[in-house]
Enzyme design. Structure first.
Site, PDB file in Angstrom:
ATOM      1  N   GLU A 152       0.738  -1.181  -0.194  1.00 46.21           N
ATOM      2  CA  GLU A 152       0.072  -0.098   0.053  1.00 46.21           C
ATOM      3  C   GLU A 152       0.786   1.253   0.057  1.00 46.21           C
ATOM      4  O   GLU A 152       1.983   1.311   0.339  1.00 46.21           O
ATOM      5  CB  GLU A 152      -0.838  -0.125   1.181  1.00 46.21           C
ATOM      6  CG  GLU A 152      -0.635  -0.852   2.268  1.00 46.21           C
ATOM      7  CD  GLU A 152      -1.521  -0.576   3.757  1.00 46.21           C
ATOM      8  OE1 GLU A 152      -2.241  -1.549   3.622  1.00 46.21           O
ATOM      9  OE2 GLU A 152      -1.286   0.341   4.215  1.00 46.21           O
ATOM     10  N   CYS A 200       3.444   8.470   0.591  1.00 49.94           N
ATOM     11  CA  CYS A 200       4.168   7.334   1.706  1.00 49.94           C
ATOM     12  C   CYS A 200       4.221   6.152   0.904  1.00 49.94           C
ATOM     13  O   CYS A 200       3.389   5.628   0.424  1.00 49.94           O
ATOM     14  CB  CYS A 200       3.253   7.227   2.783  1.00 49.94           C
ATOM     15  SG  CYS A 200       3.943   6.078   3.939  1.00 49.94           S
ATOM     16  N   CYS A 237       6.348  -7.081   7.145  1.00 50.98           N
ATOM     17  CA  CYS A 237       7.331  -6.698   7.982  1.00 50.98           C
ATOM     18  C   CYS A 237       7.833  -7.822   9.076  1.00 50.98           C
ATOM     19  O   CYS A 237       6.748  -8.439   9.536  1.00 50.98           O
ATOM     20  CB  CYS A 237       7.105  -5.527   8.625  1.00 50.98           C
ATOM     21  SG  CYS A 237       8.529  -4.586   9.346  1.00 50.98           S
ATOM     22  N   CYS A 254       6.177  -5.030  15.166  1.00 49.31           N
ATOM     23  CA  CYS A 254       5.786  -4.049  16.269  1.00 49.31           C
ATOM     24  C   CYS A 254       4.431  -4.338  16.734  1.00 49.31           C
ATOM     25  O   CYS A 254       3.652  -4.559  15.684  1.00 49.31           O
ATOM     26  CB  CYS A 254       5.761  -2.588  15.558  1.00 49.31           C
ATOM     27  SG  CYS A 254       7.653  -2.302  15.189  1.00 49.31           S
ATOM     28  N   CYS A 278       1.170  -2.393  15.158  1.00 54.10           N
ATOM     29  CA  CYS A 278       1.261  -2.044  13.562  1.00 54.10           C
ATOM     30  C   CYS A 278       0.659  -3.362  12.861  1.00 54.10           C
ATOM     31  O   CYS A 278       1.010  -4.513  13.111  1.00 54.10           O
ATOM     32  CB  CYS A 278       2.780  -1.954  13.063  1.00 54.10           C
ATOM     33  SG  CYS A 278       2.711  -1.800  11.306  1.00 54.10           S
ATOM     34  N   CYS A 330      -0.299   1.939   8.687  1.00 51.97           N
ATOM     35  CA  CYS A 330       0.427   1.017   7.968  1.00 51.97           C
ATOM     36  C   CYS A 330      -0.088  -0.276   7.870  1.00 51.97           C
ATOM     37  O   CYS A 330      -0.459  -0.984   8.982  1.00 51.97           O
ATOM     38  CB  CYS A 330       1.744   1.287   8.693  1.00 51.97           C
ATOM     39  SG  CYS A 330       2.928   0.111   8.222  1.00 51.97           S
TER      40      CYS A 330
END
Ligand code: SF4
Length: 351
Positions: free
Chosen positions: A98, A111, A118, A122, A125, A339
């Site tokens: 995205e 962005c 990932c 985290c 997130c 995100c």
């Protein structure tokens, strides 16, 4: 006699001058022609070879037999009432990432994503909740930029770029560095910000680049134990080591490092946290962005943003310690703009 397989066409998006020269070698090898073709892709951001209007028709036809222009496709566009535009882009292997286009005061910020997931994990997130993905190549990252600028009509307008979408840029240094090279023709490094969770070896490598982008660090904790709970993979590098790397990061006169701090109710928003943060950051030229969590009951169950009073109290403690602080509400909250949220809705989560 066996039929010869035609050699695959070169995707000019991401090609360097030597690769452009190689495809032009037997049709028009003149240096100025190589520059023209290269700049049609990197500066003019054309969608097809057919659009290279200063090349003759026969040359475009010959070039099309040897090369092509292929960017990721935009498969979803969502508009938020605050003007934020959220896009889902699909790459050749089907991976969806995205990107976000945010109107800010006096400019637009775009962005971009650097990975298809990932591994840092985290806890606040959605991309982290979706799990690891692959690195995007520099050409794929640059392709996001090209596709977005063309589809939004932003080409040629001043804009800021942030690597703050899906993935950890400093765990994909090869892709990031190549994307920065490709962007160099159209965006000044002063308008580019790389946001990291604090990958110390990557920070050192970024610090050594001749054309350094701005730096943002997602800190989110004021103790090592808290950081290990919130950002498990990034906490492999102790807070002290991360702060040392930030002190060593070369900054041009007047520039600051942005420190991002996602506020999570009852987890990292205490008065003690607010008092510890300025102590940790003492001596560093920073501005602190406090980002109240964008809650997501599906992907981030049990996490909430603090109430406004607590957010304001946190910010006031930092301001009283003479810190440059702003509270930044996640743009496009209504359209899953934090995100990973849009991608999370489009692609089923494994398991
Ligand atoms: S915040 Fe950034 S580093 Fe952390 S999981 Fe999400 S994408 Fe990865």
């Amino acid at each position: 006699m066996t039929a010869q397989t035609p050699s695959p066409r070169l995707n000019l998006v991401g090609a360097d001058r030597a690769q452009v020269a190689a495809v032009l070698a037997d049709i028009d090898p003149r240096p100025y022609r190589i520059e023209q073709v290269y700049h049609w892709v990197t500066r003019r951001l054309v969608a097809s070879i057919e659009d290279m209007s200063n090349l003759s028709k026969p040359l475009r036809a010959a070039l099309s037999e040897r090369a092509m222009i292929q960017d990721p496709g935009i498969v979803e566009t969502v508009h938020a009432p605050d003007g934020t535009l959220k896009l889902a882009l699909v790459h050749r292997d089907g991976s969806v990432v995205e990107a976000v286009v945010m109107p800010m005061e006096g400019h637009v910020t775009v962005c971009l994503s650097v990975q298809t997931g990932c591994a840092v994990g985290c806890v606040f997130c959605v991309t982290g909740a979706l799990g690891p993905g692959r690195n995007l190549t520099g050409a794929e990252i640059f392709g996001q930029y090209r596709a977005i600028l063309r589809s939004t009509g932003l080409a040629g307008q001043p804009l800021n770029l942030v690597f703050m979408g899906m993935g950890e840029p400093l765990l994909n240094l090869e892709g990031l560095e190549r994307a920065l090279e490709l962007l160099a023709d159209t965006v000044s490094p002063r308008r580019i910000t790389v946001s990291t969770s604090g990958i110390v070896p990557g920070l050192r490598r970024l610090a050594a680049l001749p054309r350094r982008p701005n730096l943002a660090v997602s800190l989110n904790a004021t103790t090592q134990a808290q950081r290990a709970r919130l950002m498990p993979a990034a906490a492999r590098w102790p807070l002290d080591e991360l702060l040392d790397a930030l002190h060593a990061y070369p900054l041009e006169r007047g520039r600051r490092i942005t420190v991002e701090y996602v506020l999570l109710a009852g987890i990292n928003d205490s008065p003690d946290d607010a008092r510890r943060l300025p102590v940790l950051l003492r001596g560093l030229p920073v501005k602190v962005n406090l980002i109240p969590l964008n809650p997501d009951p599906q992907f981030l169950p049990g996490l909430q943003a603090p109430d406004e009073e607590r957010i304001n109290a946190f910010a006031a403690t930092l301001a009283a310690a003479h810190m440059n602080v702003t509270v930044r509400w996640s743009k496009g909250r209504e359209v899953a703009a934090a995100c990973g949220q849009l991608r999370g809705r489009l692609v089923p989560t494994p398991g």
